[in-house]
Design a protein around this motif. Sequence first.
Motif, short mmCIF file in Angstrom:
data_model
loop_
_atom_site.label_atom_id
_atom_site.label_comp_id
_atom_site.label_asym_id
_atom_site.label_seq_id
_atom_site.Cartn_x
_atom_site.Cartn_y
_atom_site.Cartn_z
N TRP A 193 41.70 33.98 26.26
CA TRP A 193 42.13 34.79 27.41
C TRP A 193 40.98 35.02 28.38
O TRP A 193 40.92 34.39 29.43
CB TRP A 193 42.73 36.12 26.93
CG TRP A 193 43.21 36.99 28.05
CD1 TRP A 193 44.33 36.81 28.80
CD2 TRP A 193 42.57 38.17 28.55
NE1 TRP A 193 44.44 37.81 29.75
CE2 TRP A 193 43.38 38.67 29.62
CE3 TRP A 193 41.41 38.87 28.21
CZ2 TRP A 193 43.05 39.81 30.34
CZ3 TRP A 193 41.08 40.02 28.93
CH2 TRP A 193 41.91 40.48 29.98
N THR A 213 41.56 34.27 32.81
CA THR A 213 41.06 35.18 33.85
C THR A 213 39.86 34.52 34.52
O THR A 213 39.33 33.52 34.05
CB THR A 213 40.59 36.52 33.26
OG1 THR A 213 39.34 36.34 32.58
CG2 THR A 213 41.63 37.10 32.30
N SER A 251 42.54 35.13 21.05
CA SER A 251 41.55 35.88 21.81
C SER A 251 40.76 36.85 20.93
O SER A 251 41.34 37.54 20.10
CB SER A 251 42.26 36.67 22.92
OG SER A 251 41.36 37.50 23.63
N SER A 263 39.10 40.26 20.90
CA SER A 263 39.23 41.46 21.71
C SER A 263 38.01 42.36 21.56
O SER A 263 37.38 42.40 20.51
CB SER A 263 40.49 42.24 21.30
OG SER A 263 40.40 42.65 19.94
N ASN A 265 39.93 45.98 24.27
CA ASN A 265 40.44 46.02 25.63
C ASN A 265 41.97 45.94 25.66
O ASN A 265 42.61 45.50 24.71
CB ASN A 265 39.86 44.87 26.48
CG ASN A 265 39.97 43.52 25.80
OD1 ASN A 265 39.33 43.29 24.78
ND2 ASN A 265 40.77 42.64 26.36
N TYR A 305 45.29 44.31 27.14
CA TYR A 305 45.70 43.03 27.72
C TYR A 305 46.93 43.23 28.61
O TYR A 305 47.85 43.96 28.24
CB TYR A 305 46.05 42.04 26.62
CG TYR A 305 44.89 41.55 25.80
CD1 TYR A 305 44.31 40.31 26.05
CD2 TYR A 305 44.37 42.31 24.76
CE1 TYR A 305 43.25 39.84 25.29
CE2 TYR A 305 43.30 41.86 23.99
CZ TYR A 305 42.75 40.62 24.27
OH TYR A 305 41.70 40.17 23.50
N ARG A 316 50.25 42.16 29.42
CA ARG A 316 51.19 41.33 28.66
C ARG A 316 52.55 41.15 29.34
O ARG A 316 53.49 40.68 28.70
CB ARG A 316 51.41 41.93 27.27
CG ARG A 316 50.12 42.22 26.51
CD ARG A 316 50.41 42.69 25.10
NE ARG A 316 49.20 43.13 24.42
CZ ARG A 316 48.94 42.94 23.13
NH1 ARG A 316 49.81 42.31 22.37
NH2 ARG A 316 47.83 43.38 22.59
N TRP A 341 54.02 37.56 29.05
CA TRP A 341 53.54 36.73 27.96
C TRP A 341 54.67 36.00 27.24
O TRP A 341 54.46 34.91 26.70
CB TRP A 341 52.73 37.57 26.97
CG TRP A 341 51.32 37.78 27.44
CD1 TRP A 341 50.79 37.52 28.68
CD2 TRP A 341 50.23 38.30 26.66
NE1 TRP A 341 49.46 37.84 28.73
CE2 TRP A 341 49.09 38.32 27.51
CE3 TRP A 341 50.11 38.75 25.35
CZ2 TRP A 341 47.85 38.77 27.07
CZ3 TRP A 341 48.87 39.20 24.92
CH2 TRP A 341 47.76 39.21 25.76
N ILE A 379 45.38 38.15 18.38
CA ILE A 379 44.27 38.91 18.95
C ILE A 379 43.42 39.43 17.81
O ILE A 379 43.92 40.07 16.88
CB ILE A 379 44.79 40.05 19.84
CG1 ILE A 379 45.49 39.45 21.08
CG2 ILE A 379 43.67 40.98 20.26
CD1 ILE A 379 46.16 40.44 21.97
#
Length: 221
Positions: free
Chosen positions: A16, A21, A129, A131, A134, A136, A138, A141, A150
């Motif tokens: 991710w 991003t 991902s 993490s 944090n 996310y 979604r 998704w 995650i």
Amino acid sequence: MTLYPRTMVTGVLIDWGGVLTTSLSDSIARWIAADRIDADRYYTVMRELIDHAYRGGDGESLVHALERGEIDGAAFESDLAARLLTVDGVPPVAQGLLDRMFAGFERVEAMYDMLRDVRGNGVKTCLLSNSWSNTYPRDDWDEVFDAVVISGEVGMRKPEPRIFQHALGRIGLTGEDCVFIDDIEANIVAARALGIAGIHHRDAATTIAEMETLLRLTLRK
């Protein structure tokens, strides 16, 4: 260099932050400026933490614990803030530190469009991902992922082999069936050791071009 599997790829595992991003380095640079962080000190501290976590340092670290969900974000923020200084010579505010660090992340729509295209062609997709406590985004998704893994939710982290095996199990495929996209080379190396093709992500255009070659599909409109 991408190592292509011998069989047809029918699954995509994808990171991710920094892949779906904009880059982590851009977000960090904005945070350093906004919070008036001593940049040299930050990069020295973070380089030591990341090198230990991803390049085979001895023993466990706070990053290992954070990514597996063994400590919460507040505990990590307190520890990290105590190691840092602002340009005024005082530690930054610990509360909300991680949110501020990642606030500059923006969605890369081209990568989401690519995932929709590959799913539309029958390829399974799984978010994989690490993490840092944090949140996310979604909202859509269900449109782009068949499964979501995650690290802090499953108690495993990249580059541990077991988290890749868990992700493969979630989409019912073998390593030889899949390609993995990530912006951290150590994670790519770990995936390749399990027979998964690896794409070391640097920008959307290059990654999508590699995916087109690998899947023999046109993914850019």
